[in-house]
Design a protein around this motif. Structure first.
Motif, PDB file in Angstrom:
ATOM      1  N   GLY A 137       0.787  -1.218   0.000  1.00  0.00           N
ATOM      2  CA  GLY A 137       0.000   0.000   0.000  1.00  0.00           C
ATOM      3  C   GLY A 137       0.821   1.270   0.000  1.00  0.00           C
ATOM      4  N   ALA A 138       2.105   1.162   0.248  1.00  0.00           N
ATOM      5  CA  ALA A 138       2.971   2.329   0.300  1.00  0.00           C
ATOM      6  C   ALA A 138       3.300   2.836  -1.098  1.00  0.00           C
ATOM      7  N   SER A 139       3.874   4.029  -1.144  1.00  0.00           N
ATOM      8  CA  SER A 139       4.386   4.611  -2.375  1.00  0.00           C
ATOM      9  C   SER A 139       5.895   4.742  -2.280  1.00  0.00           C
ATOM     10  N   LEU A 140       6.538   4.655  -3.418  1.00  0.00           N
ATOM     11  CA  LEU A 140       7.987   4.757  -3.481  1.00  0.00           C
ATOM     12  C   LEU A 140       8.367   5.317  -4.840  1.00  0.00           C
ATOM     13  N   THR A 141       9.346   6.189  -4.877  1.00  0.00           N
ATOM     14  CA  THR A 141       9.825   6.737  -6.136  1.00  0.00           C
ATOM     15  C   THR A 141      11.287   6.379  -6.334  1.00  0.00           C
ATOM     16  N   LEU A 142      11.570   5.710  -7.431  1.00  0.00           N
ATOM     17  CA  LEU A 142      12.937   5.386  -7.797  1.00  0.00           C
ATOM     18  C   LEU A 142      13.511   6.497  -8.661  1.00  0.00           C
TER      19      LEU A 142
END
Length: 121
Positions: A15-20
């Motif tokens: 459910g989390a967000s992450l930006t590479l």
């Protein structure tokens, strides 16, 4: 020779967000198509996203449309992959790629080393 370095991976809950991020050097960034592949455990490497050299066109694999997005910042020579509502099946090694402006979607001549994203269930 283009050099690509990914960053921003890690372990996150479902459910989390992450930006590479992928920082490029060694070639004029604004002439390069930029994209991302990923390889999940026990699976083949698959293409997931691309942004054109101009930034004017983006491509996201059908299954990830609406949840993942790609963008670029030419001033920083960096391409980003925004990942939202992460699921366990998103667990994979993510690879940044670069190709010249004449290449087709998903065709990259240079690659980053890969970065791990692990989504806990």
């Amino acid at each position: 020779q283009v050099q690509l370095v990914e960053s921003g991976g890690g372990l996150v809950p479902a459910g989390a967000s992450l930006t590479l991020s992928c920082a490029a050097s060694g070639s004029p960034f604004s002439t390069l198509n930029m994209g991302w592949y990923r390889q999940a455990p026990g699976k083949d490497r698959v293409w997931i996203a691309q942004i054109s050299w101009s930034g004017g066109t983006t491509y996201i694999t059908q299954s990830l449309k609406g949840r993942f997005a790609i963008s670029r910042d030419d001033a920083k020579s960096t391409v980003y992959l925004e990942m939202n509502d992460l699921k366990s099946e998103d667990t994979a090694t993510y690879y940044c790629g670069a190709g010249d402006r004449w290449s087709g979607v998903g065709n990259y001549d240079h690659w980053g080393q890969g970065i791990q994203v692990t989504v806990s269930s």
